[in-house]
Motif scaffolding. Structure first.
Motif, PDB file in Angstrom:
ATOM      1  N   MET A 294       0.813  -1.221   0.000  1.00 29.15           N
ATOM      2  CA  MET A 294       0.000   0.000   0.000  1.00 29.15           C
ATOM      3  C   MET A 294       0.850   1.278   0.000  1.00 29.15           C
ATOM      4  SD  MET A 294      -2.960   0.964   2.746  1.00 29.15           S
ATOM      5  CE  MET A 294      -1.790   1.606   3.959  1.00 29.15           C
ATOM      6  N   GLY A 295       1.110   1.795  -1.181  1.00 27.35           N
ATOM      7  CA  GLY A 295       1.836   3.050  -1.285  1.00 27.35           C
ATOM      8  C   GLY A 295       0.881   4.235  -1.241  1.00 27.35           C
ATOM      9  N   LEU A 296       1.447   5.385  -1.554  1.00 22.75           N
ATOM     10  CA  LEU A 296       0.656   6.616  -1.570  1.00 22.75           C
ATOM     11  C   LEU A 296      -0.509   6.514  -2.552  1.00 22.75           C
ATOM     12  CD1 LEU A 296       0.310   9.565  -0.756  1.00 22.75           C
ATOM     13  CD2 LEU A 296       2.126  10.175  -2.342  1.00 22.75           C
ATOM     14  N   SER A 297      -0.263   5.947  -3.729  1.00 19.73           N
ATOM     15  CA  SER A 297      -1.295   5.903  -4.769  1.00 19.73           C
ATOM     16  C   SER A 297      -2.464   4.999  -4.389  1.00 19.73           C
ATOM     17  CB  SER A 297      -0.704   5.411  -6.091  1.00 19.73           C
ATOM     18  OG  SER A 297       0.146   6.379  -6.632  1.00 19.73           O
ATOM     19  N   GLN A 298      -2.190   3.908  -3.693  1.00 17.82           N
ATOM     20  CA  GLN A 298      -3.266   2.974  -3.360  1.00 17.82           C
ATOM     21  C   GLN A 298      -4.319   3.667  -2.489  1.00 17.82           C
ATOM     22  OE1 GLN A 298      -0.147   2.092  -3.781  1.00 17.82           O
ATOM     23  NE2 GLN A 298      -0.265   0.316  -5.127  1.00 17.82           N
ATOM     24  N   ALA A 299      -3.854   4.454  -1.515  1.00 10.55           N
ATOM     25  CA  ALA A 299      -4.793   5.205  -0.676  1.00 10.55           C
ATOM     26  C   ALA A 299      -5.502   6.273  -1.509  1.00 10.55           C
ATOM     27  CB  ALA A 299      -4.042   5.847   0.485  1.00 10.55           C
ATOM     28  N   SER A 300      -4.744   6.928  -2.366  1.00  7.54           N
ATOM     29  CA  SER A 300      -5.300   8.039  -3.136  1.00  7.54           C
ATOM     30  C   SER A 300      -6.333   7.571  -4.148  1.00  7.54           C
ATOM     31  CB  SER A 300      -4.184   8.782  -3.875  1.00  7.54           C
ATOM     32  OG  SER A 300      -3.275   9.285  -2.937  1.00  7.54           O
ATOM     33  N   VAL A 301      -6.085   6.437  -4.778  1.00  6.58           N
ATOM     34  CA  VAL A 301      -7.061   5.909  -5.729  1.00  6.58           C
ATOM     35  C   VAL A 301      -8.356   5.586  -4.990  1.00  6.58           C
ATOM     36  CG1 VAL A 301      -7.625   3.921  -7.179  1.00  6.58           C
ATOM     37  CG2 VAL A 301      -5.434   5.067  -7.448  1.00  6.58           C
ATOM     38  N   ALA A 302      -8.230   4.995  -3.806  1.00  8.20           N
ATOM     39  CA  ALA A 302      -9.435   4.682  -3.022  1.00  8.20           C
ATOM     40  C   ALA A 302     -10.190   5.974  -2.690  1.00  8.20           C
ATOM     41  CB  ALA A 302      -9.053   3.933  -1.750  1.00  8.20           C
ATOM     42  N   GLU A 303      -9.461   7.003  -2.292  1.00  4.02           N
ATOM     43  CA  GLU A 303     -10.110   8.276  -1.941  1.00  4.02           C
ATOM     44  C   GLU A 303     -10.728   8.948  -3.165  1.00  4.02           C
ATOM     45  OE1 GLU A 303      -7.155  10.538   0.278  1.00  4.02           O
ATOM     46  OE2 GLU A 303      -7.857   9.574   2.121  1.00  4.02           O
TER      47      GLU A 303
ATOM     48  N   LYS B  46     -11.537   6.980  22.882  1.00  2.00           N
ATOM     49  CA  LYS B  46     -11.852   6.703  24.295  1.00  2.00           C
ATOM     50  C   LYS B  46     -10.611   6.774  25.177  1.00  2.00           C
ATOM     51  CE  LYS B  46     -15.522   3.595  22.927  1.00  2.00           C
ATOM     52  NZ  LYS B  46     -15.471   2.228  22.382  1.00  2.00           N
ATOM     53  N   HIS B  47      -9.436   6.547  24.610  1.00  2.00           N
ATOM     54  CA  HIS B  47      -8.194   6.531  25.398  1.00  2.00           C
ATOM     55  C   HIS B  47      -7.107   7.356  24.716  1.00  2.00           C
ATOM     56  CE1 HIS B  47     -10.014   3.114  27.560  1.00  2.00           C
ATOM     57  NE2 HIS B  47     -10.363   2.674  26.366  1.00  2.00           N
ATOM     58  N   PRO B  48      -7.399   8.628  24.447  1.00  2.00           N
ATOM     59  CA  PRO B  48      -6.440   9.419  23.656  1.00  2.00           C
ATOM     60  C   PRO B  48      -5.093   9.631  24.348  1.00  2.00           C
ATOM     61  CG  PRO B  48      -8.167  10.837  24.539  1.00  2.00           C
ATOM     62  CD  PRO B  48      -8.580   9.426  24.834  1.00  2.00           C
ATOM     63  N   GLU B  49      -5.075   9.564  25.652  1.00  2.00           N
ATOM     64  CA  GLU B  49      -3.831   9.837  26.384  1.00  2.00           C
ATOM     65  C   GLU B  49      -2.950   8.602  26.511  1.00  2.00           C
ATOM     66  OE1 GLU B  49      -3.423  12.928  27.108  1.00  2.00           O
ATOM     67  OE2 GLU B  49      -5.496  13.512  26.655  1.00  2.00           O
ATOM     68  N   GLU B  50      -3.459   7.460  26.057  1.00  2.00           N
ATOM     69  CA  GLU B  50      -2.703   6.221  26.285  1.00  2.00           C
ATOM     70  C   GLU B  50      -2.512   5.394  25.017  1.00  2.00           C
ATOM     71  OE1 GLU B  50      -4.135   4.827  30.673  1.00  2.00           O
ATOM     72  OE2 GLU B  50      -5.728   5.181  29.187  1.00  2.00           O
ATOM     73  N   THR B  51      -3.081   5.875  23.908  1.00  2.00           N
ATOM     74  CA  THR B  51      -3.097   5.050  22.689  1.00  2.00           C
ATOM     75  C   THR B  51      -2.183   5.628  21.608  1.00  2.00           C
ATOM     76  OG1 THR B  51      -5.391   4.501  23.177  1.00  2.00           O
ATOM     77  CG2 THR B  51      -4.616   4.019  20.949  1.00  2.00           C
ATOM     78  N   LEU B  52      -1.531   4.740  20.887  1.00  2.00           N
ATOM     79  CA  LEU B  52      -0.772   5.115  19.692  1.00  2.00           C
ATOM     80  C   LEU B  52      -1.259   4.255  18.529  1.00  2.00           C
ATOM     81  CD1 LEU B  52       1.629   6.412  18.110  1.00  2.00           C
ATOM     82  CD2 LEU B  52       3.044   4.518  18.966  1.00  2.00           C
ATOM     83  N   ILE B  53      -1.573   4.908  17.416  1.00  2.00           N
ATOM     84  CA  ILE B  53      -1.910   4.170  16.189  1.00  2.00           C
ATOM     85  C   ILE B  53      -0.901   4.562  15.119  1.00  2.00           C
ATOM     86  CG2 ILE B  53      -3.636   3.751  14.389  1.00  2.00           C
ATOM     87  CD1 ILE B  53      -5.793   4.639  16.383  1.00  2.00           C
ATOM     88  N   ILE B  54      -0.275   3.570  14.525  1.00  2.00           N
ATOM     89  CA  ILE B  54       0.623   3.802  13.389  1.00  2.00           C
ATOM     90  C   ILE B  54       0.057   3.055  12.198  1.00  2.00           C
ATOM     91  CG2 ILE B  54       2.958   3.485  12.484  1.00  2.00           C
ATOM     92  CD1 ILE B  54       3.918   3.301  15.357  1.00  2.00           C
ATOM     93  N   VAL B  55       0.034   3.717  11.050  1.00  2.00           N
ATOM     94  CA  VAL B  55      -0.387   3.050   9.819  1.00  2.00           C
ATOM     95  C   VAL B  55       0.762   3.141   8.816  1.00  2.00           C
ATOM     96  CG1 VAL B  55      -2.108   2.897   7.983  1.00  2.00           C
ATOM     97  CG2 VAL B  55      -2.784   3.687  10.266  1.00  2.00           C
ATOM     98  N   ALA B  56       1.312   2.001   8.482  1.00  2.00           N
ATOM     99  CA  ALA B  56       2.444   1.971   7.557  1.00  2.00           C
ATOM    100  C   ALA B  56       2.168   0.939   6.467  1.00  2.00           C
ATOM    101  CB  ALA B  56       3.724   1.640   8.315  1.00  2.00           C
ATOM    102  N   ALA B  57       3.173   0.639   5.711  1.00  2.00           N
ATOM    103  CA  ALA B  57       3.077  -0.384   4.663  1.00  2.00           C
ATOM    104  C   ALA B  57       4.474  -0.937   4.471  1.00  2.00           C
ATOM    105  CB  ALA B  57       2.555   0.221   3.367  1.00  2.00           C
ATOM    106  N   ASP B  58       4.566  -2.100   3.883  1.00  2.00           N
ATOM    107  CA  ASP B  58       5.909  -2.682   3.709  1.00  2.00           C
ATOM    108  C   ASP B  58       6.599  -2.180   2.445  1.00  2.00           C
ATOM    109  OD1 ASP B  58       4.050  -4.087   2.236  1.00  2.00           O
ATOM    110  OD2 ASP B  58       4.763  -6.073   2.826  1.00  2.00           O
TER     111      ASP B  58
END
Lengths: 503, 503
Positions: free
Chosen positions: A44-53, A325-337
């Motif tokens: 999932m590169g930049l284009s894959q997200a962009s095409v979906a959007e 619900k837990h903004p002070e304790e949560t981390l979300i990372i979204v990456a791709a290989d």
């Protein structure tokens, strides 16, 4: 008002110091997250997200995009992906980099480049500090990306050994696609191994190396195969392997475009269930892979890619609900290989135009369509008719249907007819010729040509049937999320995450 | 040590507040820059920078990248680029968005979509608050991107009117390529208009609408054409138009790959001179465009793209030197208007391999090579020989030279021979056929085929001869730089910048 200005100015100044500290390799000293989501969109590169959007926006008819959940995360960066011995990486080397912070060689699973030393993964570090750990994937759970978080093997193809490492990890939850090779008999158990595996046939396995699912059971894991059992899983249930072959159709979840709503367990549901099982006061770490974005990109099938991206993004949405619900304790990372296919939002024959909404007329994945071509071929080998191939393409891609805005040019019709002939006559020798490969890759010629022509009409181009080395965006929100800004390497993503996860 | 930790933690917390303020639309209250550099790489997407970095790394033989100046800036984001009436934008609409913060229609220069109302540009706001303002471009200074910062015209093709707007702006410095149409006689003055323009021939222009360069002179501008005059420009010199046609070769700077070192004024030198002229205690704003990255991408010519990117990056390097001396007062933004060509770091026929160093064997731009083909064609129309075409390609692209690792396959040789025949027989009718266009665009067939094959051997693919809608990275450093993080629209880039520049 003035006070706030001062606070903000001070914030900017100090943030600059923090960024500089980070750039100069100084240790991060900020707060650390208790709940960590690590999303990896395979291919999932930049284009894959962009095409979906662009597609979602086009369906609304406003000429604008409709943003995905994950593209809205406030911290964004890019990273390079090259492996130790190849500039274009593979999922094993890339998964290892994202899991351990170390570059390795192609096909190696969380071992050093010489395949000698195991490399500790961020998931193992999370486990060792007392976090509960979950691994979710839409492809088989022993595939390269998920494996890189719990296994240490010289090659990704050692599926049996990887599946033994799975239960050795002691992780609390595995969810998604099945085992590719639970038997240690040296044969790759490719077809329905999970579906055929009964819980009481230990005797049959006596003379083989021990089945890795039996080993998992001995190690205290419980397998969950059905939706009922899956739905009944509840907080407190431990060591769950929910690979649901009955519902998910075997080794991997069906392509979203081929799924019947409600029938299959979705990546979002696997993620939601993970939260239910893992959530505890000590913290958790969950890796969630959208594994089939990559596969659909290999086949240059944009309509299928989009639905996979959306399904992946729905899983991110589940994590976002938790974050809120837990903004002070949560981390979300979204990456791709890595990026797959060299996808771009522009195609030469279309010049400056795009018609993304045309993709809605494709109603099956490339994979399901190839099955239809195979079926036809089996039945009509001697007496196939060009018009049958065109009819099949019209039915499933809309191509040739004027009412859908998908009239074929003479050139396109010729391309399809030629591809159909190749599909019928297809043999291995053809694949070796570079011209043939450039046209069809290693796919059924009619299928890939139909995908190409529909993409082209939509205004989407592809350059490859393989991965590319184009850098990958990383997005983050939550505690420590600001570390994932700027331009880095895939190993830096893991290093920064490890800094946040390691006790 | 402990004190520093506290400061860093506080910094992160306050930075988070600042980012949240930004995300929730609250006004930025931080410090504002006094010196602003706004770099725009025309056609420069993520891949264009990455290919350059991969190439520079490959020349060092380490299988790693060598980072450009601008890709190392600490704050990075992406932005969408669509125009009001087309999803794939053009330089005028994109330039307007980046200059004014407003979407407009294709080809419109800093006016609203209906082409009725002028839109104030960030450069004009900078001027109005007392900053000195400079506009630099490697293409003609009345081209869409630079024009969007000082002109307000219903279409980018109104070059004469745009050149009148140029001197009306009162900006302090224009540097780079020449005027496309200084005469108001209704004809597009395409050939050497600047070179033919003497300073004393007002009489010849009597019966025409007044030449826009004369108008500029009346408005107090001084034209600088030669390197000597350029070198002699010094602090305090006011209202300079340094478009140096003698040295730069006419309307635009020569492609970096075709330049003789030291002979032409580089984009970096134009930038350096801008600093010398504009630097003052009240502040300055300078827009610098790398305009020919786009042109080389249209032609799918990666070797030329790389040298253009490097030349552009050298100009960023000049700004970085200034930043290091004034870190508390300087902001540098590096953006682009759109991606061109759908460039990717992977090509189907090359599978998972890349050999970027092969691009070093190309020794001329596509443009210079086409001139050579034209010359041959003129001389040999009736009696051309295939081997002559192949020899030309071998000389300038290395293709067919085994010693360079550029042996041709039978398929590639056939492609070149076929293209050479088309080059010789080339006429307008061919262009209308979609198959012909997909193969060659609107370029000389032999040229573009040679570019394609060399790219393919290097492991670079293209999907289009036009722009694409793939989102664009923005990078920033300095005062307010953190505002350019995350995922935004091209209008957001301008809005945030305007917030920092407007008094």
């Amino acid at each position: 008002m003035r006070m706030r200005s001062l606070v903000l100015v001070l914030g900017i100044v100090l943030a600059t110091i923090a960024v500089q500290a980070q750039a100069t390799g100084k240790k991060y000293q900020g707060a650390k997250p208790k709940y960590v989501f690590y999303f990896i969109g395979d291919g999932m590169g930049l284009s894959q997200a962009s095409v979906a959007e662009a597609y979602l926006g086009a369906l609304e008819g406003k000429g604008e995009i409709k943003k995905l959940n994950y593209s809205q995360l406030p911290h964004q960066g890019f990273f390079t992906t090259y492996a130790l011995n190849r500039f274009i990486t593979g999922s094993a080397a890339a998964g290892t980099a994202l899991a351990t912070g170390h570059k390795t060689t192609i096909n190696t699973i969380s071992m050093d480049g010489a395949k000698q030393k195991p490399l500790t993964t961020v998931a193992e570090m999370a486990r060792d500090r007392g976090f509960k750990v979950g691994i979710v994937s839409s492809v088989s759970i022993d595939h390269a990306t998920p494996a890189a978080f719990y296994a240490h093997q010289p090659t990704r193809n050692m599926y049996y050994e990887i599946s033994l490492d799975l239960s050795k990890s002691g992780f609390d939850y595995f969810g998604g696609g099945g085992f590719k090779k639970p038997d240690g008999d040296g044969k790759l158990d490719d077809k329905n191994s999970m579906a055929n595996f009964g819980m009481d046939d230990e005797k049959e396995l006596k003379d083989k190396e021990k089945n890795s699912k039996l080993v998992a059971k001995e190690r205290g894991y419980r397998f969950v195969f059905s939706r009922t059992d899956f739905d009944n899983l509840k907080k407190g249930d431990k060591k769950i392997i929910a690979i649901a072959p009955e519902l998910a159709g075997g080794k991997s979840l069906p392509y979203a475009i081929d799924q019947k709503p409600g029938e299959n367990i979705s990546l979002a549901e696997f993620t939601q269930k993970g939260i239910g099982l893992l959530n505890n006061t000590e913290g958790f770490f969950m890796m969630v892979e959208g594994g089939k974005i990559d596969w659909a990109c290999h086949a240059n099938d944009a309509a299928t890619v989009i639905q996979e991206v959306v399904q992946f993004d729905n899983a991110v949405g589940v994590a976002m609900d938790f974050y809120r619900k837990h903004p002070e304790e949560t981390l979300i990372i979204v990456a791709a290989d890595h990026e797959t296919g060299g996808m771009a939002l522009g195609f030469s024959g279309k010049h400056y135009e795009s018609e993304f909404a045309l993709l809605q007329h494709q109603n099956v994945s490339y994979e399901a369509f190839t099955e239809k071509v195979k079926k036809y071929k089996k039945k009509h080998k001697g007496d196939y008719k060009k018009k049958d191939g065109l009819a099949l393409v019209k039915k499933h891609f809309g191509l040739g249907d004027k009412s859908k805005g998908l009239e074929l040019t003479a050139f396109e019709q010729k391309q399809l007819e030629k591809a159909f002939e190749k599909s019928i006559a297809y043999d291995k020798k053809m694949k070796s010729k570079d011209q043939f490969y450039q046209l069809y890759g290693s796919y059924d010629p009619l299928t890939v040509t139909a995908c190409h022509i529909l993409c082209q009409k939509a205004g989407i181009g592809w350059t490859s049937y393989s991965h590319t080395a184009t850098p990958i965006p990383v997005r983050a929100i939550g505690v420590g999320g600001e570390l994932f800004s700027g331009y880095m390497d895939n190993t830096d993503v893991a290093k920064r995450l490890i800094g946040l996860v390691k006790k």
